[in-house]
Design an enzyme around this catalytic site. Structure first.
Site, mmCIF file in Angstrom:
data_model
loop_
_atom_site.group_PDB
_atom_site.id
_atom_site.type_symbol
_atom_site.label_atom_id
_atom_site.label_comp_id
_atom_site.label_asym_id
_atom_site.label_seq_id
_atom_site.Cartn_x
_atom_site.Cartn_y
_atom_site.Cartn_z
ATOM 1 N N GLN A 1 0.745 -1.407 0.219
ATOM 2 C CA GLN A 1 -0.120 -0.205 0.049
ATOM 3 C C GLN A 1 0.773 1.074 -0.428
ATOM 4 O O GLN A 1 -0.084 2.584 -0.357
ATOM 5 C CB GLN A 1 -0.919 -0.228 1.341
ATOM 6 C CG GLN A 1 -1.831 -1.068 1.594
ATOM 7 C CD GLN A 1 -2.904 -1.138 2.678
ATOM 8 O OE1 GLN A 1 -2.617 -0.382 3.401
ATOM 9 N NE2 GLN A 1 -3.802 -2.291 2.527
ATOM 10 N N HIS B 1 -0.524 0.350 5.209
ATOM 11 C CA HIS B 1 -0.905 1.078 6.281
ATOM 12 C C HIS B 1 0.014 1.901 6.528
ATOM 13 O O HIS B 1 0.344 2.212 7.590
ATOM 14 C CB HIS B 1 -2.064 0.680 7.805
ATOM 15 C CG HIS B 1 -2.535 -0.393 7.975
ATOM 16 N ND1 HIS B 1 -2.777 -0.889 8.881
ATOM 17 C CD2 HIS B 1 -3.309 -1.203 6.510
ATOM 18 C CE1 HIS B 1 -3.509 -1.783 8.799
ATOM 19 N NE2 HIS B 1 -4.197 -1.711 7.628
ATOM 20 N N GLU C 1 -13.982 4.363 10.195
ATOM 21 C CA GLU C 1 -14.390 5.690 11.164
ATOM 22 C C GLU C 1 -14.176 6.925 10.655
ATOM 23 O O GLU C 1 -13.238 7.211 9.729
ATOM 24 C CB GLU C 1 -13.559 5.509 12.430
ATOM 25 C CG GLU C 1 -13.917 4.948 13.380
ATOM 26 C CD GLU C 1 -12.723 4.729 14.400
ATOM 27 O OE1 GLU C 1 -13.152 3.610 15.910
ATOM 28 O OE2 GLU C 1 -12.453 5.814 15.180
ATOM 29 N N TYR D 1 -7.805 8.273 19.995
ATOM 30 C CA TYR D 1 -8.885 7.872 19.096
ATOM 31 C C TYR D 1 -8.891 5.958 19.107
ATOM 32 O O TYR D 1 -9.862 5.483 18.968
ATOM 33 C CB TYR D 1 -8.849 8.376 17.526
ATOM 34 C CG TYR D 1 -9.084 10.109 17.693
ATOM 35 C CD1 TYR D 1 -9.762 9.498 17.136
ATOM 36 C CD2 TYR D 1 -7.931 10.543 17.694
ATOM 37 C CE1 TYR D 1 -10.335 11.580 16.912
ATOM 38 C CE2 TYR D 1 -8.512 11.440 18.089
ATOM 39 C CZ TYR D 1 -9.659 12.207 17.783
ATOM 40 O OH TYR D 1 -10.018 13.383 17.481
ATOM 41 N N TYR E 1 -10.160 -9.817 10.479
ATOM 42 C CA TYR E 1 -10.767 -10.378 9.109
ATOM 43 C C TYR E 1 -11.106 -11.825 9.243
ATOM 44 O O TYR E 1 -12.240 -12.468 8.359
ATOM 45 C CB TYR E 1 -9.582 -10.547 7.855
ATOM 46 C CG TYR E 1 -9.080 -8.766 7.953
ATOM 47 C CD1 TYR E 1 -10.241 -8.378 6.939
ATOM 48 C CD2 TYR E 1 -7.721 -7.885 8.259
ATOM 49 C CE1 TYR E 1 -10.063 -6.713 6.371
ATOM 50 C CE2 TYR E 1 -7.603 -6.653 7.875
ATOM 51 C CZ TYR E 1 -8.653 -6.059 7.620
ATOM 52 O OH TYR E 1 -9.046 -4.452 7.025
#
Length: 360
Positions: free
Chosen positions: A74, A140, A234, A244, A255
């Protein structure tokens, strides 16, 4: 107070008389689109190419001058944002995955540069921040960039797939949103500047993978959304020094379907404004100001990469008053932008760049 879950299957549809017209192909994963004041578009290809799409052209041109980029999973060439006073200072900000600082792995970095007069290369490149603790994991990285009314720059780094290590540890990068002066200096009023060993650039923490950010200039609010695991994507209002909760608090599960926490709320941890369960895989965010789309003006758009639609949110006093589904089946929208011409541009994985054109 429990936060309402949003199931995409229950969303009302907002009919739009628009057509998505292809304006450029050849970008496989168009992570970001940044409109220039003359009508040109800058576009990042995640694999590591920065393109210029001139106004009224379908021909992409490559810009030179980028640093070494680790296109890994990613990671790669990520977000773009012009400085809020770019008409005067001409600074362009870029996030990307960098191998700097370690023999293996990479982490998210923030840089700035200026465009050459002919817009073919980046000049005066400056590295402003590089996340430490490089990882060979490919997930991520984040990352989005926004500026506030005072010219501070905010950007996100995801937890880098190390949820039990990075998000809750203020001494480590990852799972954070950061705040810097435009030149990379640490603001003296950042929340953790005086905390021993804490990363002084941190503005908020306990995030999983924030890939959408928007600054509400009228109300002086930073909004962000982040990918949850299986459930629990979110939408958050980002507050100074707030935690958070990830991964101690979440509306999602692994998953595989197993639990990693029983907590959906916890004292001292910030709850989301809303969450999507099942996950919709939200990408970029765009607040519409254009008069070309009367039904969308004043709404916040975010795209569902997983289910190929765009969500249009009506905001009121820091809450979501209503949410609509638009452009069902449009594709895996990665990036959103409103051009100088007032049109909305979409970067769609595997399809390139499209423009939403109202139909008469």
């Amino acid at each position: 107070m429990p936060v309402a879950a949003v199931d995409y299957k229950t969303l009302d549809t907002l009919p739009l008389n628009v057509k998505a017209v292809s304006v450029a192909k050849g970008v496989t994963i168009p992570w970001a689109i940044e409109p220039l004041s003359n009508g040109d578009l800058l576009i990042t290809e995640r694999s590591g190419t920065l393109y210029l799409l001139p106004k009224n052209s379908s021909t992409l041109t490559k810009l030179s001058g980028l640093p070494k980029i680790d296109a890994n999973g990613q990671g790669g060439l990520l977000d773009l944002a012009l400085h809020s006073d770019a008409n005067n200072n001409q600074w362009l900000y870029i996030t990307y995955s960098s191998t700097q600082g370690a023999k293996s792995g990479s982490n998210t970095a923030l840089m700035r540069a200026k465009l050459s007069d002919d817009r073919t290369e980046l000049l005066n490149t400056q590295l402003l921040y590089k996340g430490e603790h490089n990882s060979t994991k490919g997930q991520h990285y984040g990352s989005r960039i926004v500026f506030d009314n005072q010219g501070y720059v905010y950007f996100s780094i995801g937890d880098r797939g190390a949820r039990t290590i990075n998000p809750q540890d203020l001494t480590r990068d990852g799972g954070k949103i950061y705040r810097l002066h435009a030149d990379g200096r640490i603001p003296k009023d950042n929340p953790f500047v005086n905390q021993k060993s804490a990363k002084p650039a941190i503005w908020s923490y306990g995030h999983r993978n924030p890939q959408g950010m928007w600054f509400d200039k009228q109300n002086n609010i930073v909004w962000s959304h982040e990918h949850g695991p299986r459930g629990g994507d979110e939408l958050n209002i980002i507050k100074k020094g707030a935690n958070y909760g990830w991964p101690l608090v979440s509306y999602g599960v692994n998953y595989s379907g197993t639990k990693f926490t029983d907590l959906k709320e916890k004292d001292g941890m910030q709850s989301p404004v809303l969450h999507w369960t099942p996950s919709i895989a939200p990408s970029d965010m765009l607040y519409v100001t254009s008069n070309k789309y009367p039904k969308l003006k004043g709404k916040l758009l975010l795209a569902s990469m997983k289910f190929s639609f765009i969500s249009a949110l009506e905001l009121s006093k820091g809450k979501v008053a209503k949410q609509y589904e638009i452009l069902d089946g449009i594709g895996r929208v990665r990036s959103l932008a409103q051009g100088a011409d007032g049109y909305i541009y979409l970067g769609i994985d595997g399809q390139g760049i499209k423009r939403l054109e109202p139909q008469t």
